[in-house]
Design an enzyme around this catalytic site. Structure first.
Site, PDB file in Angstrom:
ATOM      1  N   ARG A 105       1.017  -0.968  -0.066  1.00 42.13           N
ATOM      2  CA  ARG A 105      -0.057  -0.547  -0.019  1.00 42.13           C
ATOM      3  C   ARG A 105       0.896   1.261   0.182  1.00 42.13           C
ATOM      4  O   ARG A 105       1.986   1.502   0.807  1.00 42.13           O
ATOM      5  CB  ARG A 105      -0.624  -0.052   1.109  1.00 42.13           C
ATOM      6  CG  ARG A 105      -1.460  -0.833   1.366  1.00 42.13           C
ATOM      7  CD  ARG A 105      -2.798  -0.899   1.735  1.00 42.13           C
ATOM      8  NE  ARG A 105      -3.588  -2.235   2.619  1.00 42.13           N
ATOM      9  CZ  ARG A 105      -4.911  -2.331   1.777  1.00 42.13           C
ATOM     10  NH1 ARG A 105      -5.205  -1.689   1.147  1.00 42.13           N
ATOM     11  NH2 ARG A 105      -5.590  -3.533   1.950  1.00 42.13           N
ATOM     12  N   ASP A 107     -13.996  -5.926  -2.910  1.00 44.43           N
ATOM     13  CA  ASP A 107     -14.959  -4.923  -1.892  1.00 44.43           C
ATOM     14  C   ASP A 107     -15.951  -4.611  -3.107  1.00 44.43           C
ATOM     15  O   ASP A 107     -16.527  -4.188  -2.980  1.00 44.43           O
ATOM     16  CB  ASP A 107     -14.525  -3.671  -1.259  1.00 44.43           C
ATOM     17  CG  ASP A 107     -13.008  -3.596  -0.556  1.00 44.43           C
ATOM     18  OD1 ASP A 107     -13.243  -4.859   0.024  1.00 44.43           O
ATOM     19  OD2 ASP A 107     -12.557  -3.236  -0.295  1.00 44.43           O
ATOM     20  N   GLU A 126     -17.746  -5.889   7.600  1.00 42.09           N
ATOM     21  CA  GLU A 126     -17.402  -5.199   8.975  1.00 42.09           C
ATOM     22  C   GLU A 126     -17.300  -3.298   8.690  1.00 42.09           C
ATOM     23  O   GLU A 126     -16.760  -3.115   9.702  1.00 42.09           O
ATOM     24  CB  GLU A 126     -15.911  -4.988   8.297  1.00 42.09           C
ATOM     25  CG  GLU A 126     -15.276  -4.745   6.809  1.00 42.09           C
ATOM     26  CD  GLU A 126     -13.756  -5.175   6.163  1.00 42.09           C
ATOM     27  OE1 GLU A 126     -12.947  -5.933   7.218  1.00 42.09           O
ATOM     28  OE2 GLU A 126     -13.223  -4.714   5.215  1.00 42.09           O
ATOM     29  N   ARG A 144     -22.089 -16.610  18.452  1.00 42.84           N
ATOM     30  CA  ARG A 144     -21.253 -16.693  18.579  1.00 42.84           C
ATOM     31  C   ARG A 144     -20.948 -16.329  17.550  1.00 42.84           C
ATOM     32  O   ARG A 144     -21.356 -15.888  16.315  1.00 42.84           O
ATOM     33  CB  ARG A 144     -20.985 -18.384  17.839  1.00 42.84           C
ATOM     34  CG  ARG A 144     -21.019 -19.320  18.895  1.00 42.84           C
ATOM     35  CD  ARG A 144     -19.822 -19.083  20.009  1.00 42.84           C
ATOM     36  NE  ARG A 144     -19.784 -20.011  21.393  1.00 42.84           N
ATOM     37  CZ  ARG A 144     -20.673 -19.995  22.207  1.00 42.84           C
ATOM     38  NH1 ARG A 144     -21.388 -18.972  22.436  1.00 42.84           N
ATOM     39  NH2 ARG A 144     -20.768 -21.081  23.558  1.00 42.84           N
TER      40      ARG A 144
HETATM   41  O1  F6P Z   1      -9.714  -3.904   0.055  1.00 44.39           O
HETATM   42  C1  F6P Z   1      -9.679  -5.233   0.136  1.00 44.39           C
HETATM   43  C2  F6P Z   1      -9.858  -5.366   1.735  1.00 44.39           C
HETATM   44  O2  F6P Z   1      -9.173  -6.715   1.620  1.00 44.39           O
HETATM   45  C3  F6P Z   1     -11.474  -5.081   2.714  1.00 44.39           C
HETATM   46  O3  F6P Z   1     -12.061  -5.869   2.286  1.00 44.39           O
HETATM   47  C4  F6P Z   1     -10.514  -5.077   4.067  1.00 44.39           C
HETATM   48  O4  F6P Z   1     -11.402  -4.254   4.592  1.00 44.39           O
HETATM   49  C5  F6P Z   1      -9.372  -4.384   4.166  1.00 44.39           C
HETATM   50  O5  F6P Z   1      -8.882  -4.528   2.160  1.00 44.39           O
HETATM   51  C6  F6P Z   1      -8.427  -5.283   4.119  1.00 44.39           C
HETATM   52  O6  F6P Z   1      -6.913  -4.417   4.467  1.00 44.39           O
HETATM   53  P1  F6P Z   1      -5.593  -4.972   5.170  1.00 44.39           P
HETATM   54  O7  F6P Z   1      -4.911  -6.324   4.074  1.00 44.39           O
HETATM   55  O8  F6P Z   1      -4.845  -4.295   5.357  1.00 44.39           O
HETATM   56  O9  F6P Z   1      -5.528  -5.589   5.764  1.00 44.39           O
END
Ligand code: F6P
Length: 359
Positions: free
Chosen positions: A75, A137, A232, A277
């Protein structure tokens, strides 16, 4: 000789390799030996620090079904793009320099929203950039579909499917937390496909009382269990009404749960006195091989990227519109997210079959 760069940036997903294969095979068909493909390691990092390798046609064989990315990814947050690195290096200038030094004719960026913002920036700097919509996403503006999404839907749906038997045996409430960052596409599709009873997505803030009522109604109807698919990024009506700062303050003060699913589980448990759960499939949703849909999609997107390079069309995202492969200007999509419309037909249909959205 044409020289084409490619990189994969941001969180990985299925079909990155399949997409690169589509681009490469398209380019080799169009240009034969007269094309050289340069792969940058770990996304934009490879461009900033000139970390790259000359790819061979054989690199693109046998990878249609292989998950992850053979180039690696990382990133490079857009918001820090204009901040020099720890050695004072100007990242944008450095990427432009690498592109020019390698005498590239085009750069293919396989990325999600943040990465495509940077792609647009590089396009504005005068580079010939083509974006390809990568993310589980499905939140990329300007395309109906991103590659990786359908594969992730398969995995998240399977997680919900598998919870059914244990939920039924124990008569419990189960929550499956689904990825998707700030949008609810993945949860919506996996929730419907997996037969979830309650689906909570960020675009439709939930009222916990509506959620518990839906569970009680199921109990009264003689159903032994309830399954919730929770994004999430799901948010309560109460929290949605707060500003960003207020919400941050509230979270700092209150009980901190590992994620929203655990918070909802605690609330349901307290209100109904029932066992709840939580299952979090997490990054498995990005793992493994691409599903056939994604293999077809990424092959088509990749081939179209090669065709656009041949035609000299740049500054665009190769996209999907009404089932057809299309293109959308990068400047049009940069910085925008594609949210689920709470008034969309799919929501109405899901509600008609009895799915509760907590609203
Ligand atoms: O954008 C893809 C994604 O998997 C999202 O669904 C999630 O919130 C995020 O990336 C998780 O990012 P990382 O791999 O940095 O934990």
């Amino acid at each position: 000789m044409k020289r084409i760069g490619m990189l994969t940036s941001g969180g990985d997903c299925q079909a990155l390799n399949a997409t690169m294969r589509g681009i490469a095979k398209g380019l080799y068909t169009i240009y034969g030996d007269e094309v050289e493909i340069i792969g940058f390691e770990d996304g934009y990092r490879g461009m900033i620090y000139a970390d790259y390798r000359i790819m061979q046609p054989s690199d693109f064989s046998g990878i249609l079904t292989v998950g992850g990315t053979m180039l690696g990814t990382s990133r490079t947050p857009f918001k820090y793009l204009d901040e020099p690195d720890e050695n004072g290096l100007d990242k944008v200038a450095s990427m432009v320099h690498t592109y020019r030094k390698l005498k590239l004719d085009a750069l293919c960026v396989l990325g999600g929203n943040g990465s495509l913002k940077t792609a647009n920036r590089l396009s504005q700097e005068g580079l010939n950039v083509i974006g390809l919509p990568k993310t589980i996403d499905n939140d990329t503006w300007g395309t109906d579909m991103t590659f990786g999404f359908q594969s992730a839907v398969d995995i998240a749906s399977k997680a919900i499917d598998d919870i059914h038997t244990t939920a039924a045996s124990h008569g419990r409430v189960f929550i499956v937390e689904v990825m998707g960052h700030k949008v609810g596409w993945l949860t919506l599709y996996a929730g419907i496909a997996g037969g979830a009873d309650i689906i909570l997505i960020p675009e439709i803030p939930y009222d916990i009382d509506k959620v518990t009522k839906a569970i009680e109604a199921r109990n009264k109807a003689g159903k032994r269990f309830s399954i919730l698919a929770v994004a999430e990024g799901a948010i309560s009506k109460e929290n949605a009404a707060l500003g960003k700062k207020e919400l941050k303050k509230k979270k700092e003060k209150g009980l901190v749960y590992p994620s929203v699913a655990y918070e909802i589980a605690a609330e349901i448990s307290e209100k109904l006195g029932s066992e709840v759960r939580v299952t979090v499939p997490g990054h498995t949703q990005r793992g493994g091989e691409p599903c056939p849909y994604d293999r077809v999609l990424s092959t088509r997107l990749g081939a179209e990227a090669a065709r656009l390079i041949e035609k000299g069309v740049f500054g665009v995202l190769v996209s999907v519109k009404n089932q057809e492969i299309s293109k959308t200007p990068l400047e049009e999509i940069a910085g925008k997210l594609k949210y689920v419309d709470p008034k969309a037909d799919i929501i109405r249909e899901a509600k008609l079959v009895g799915i509760c959205f907590g609203d």
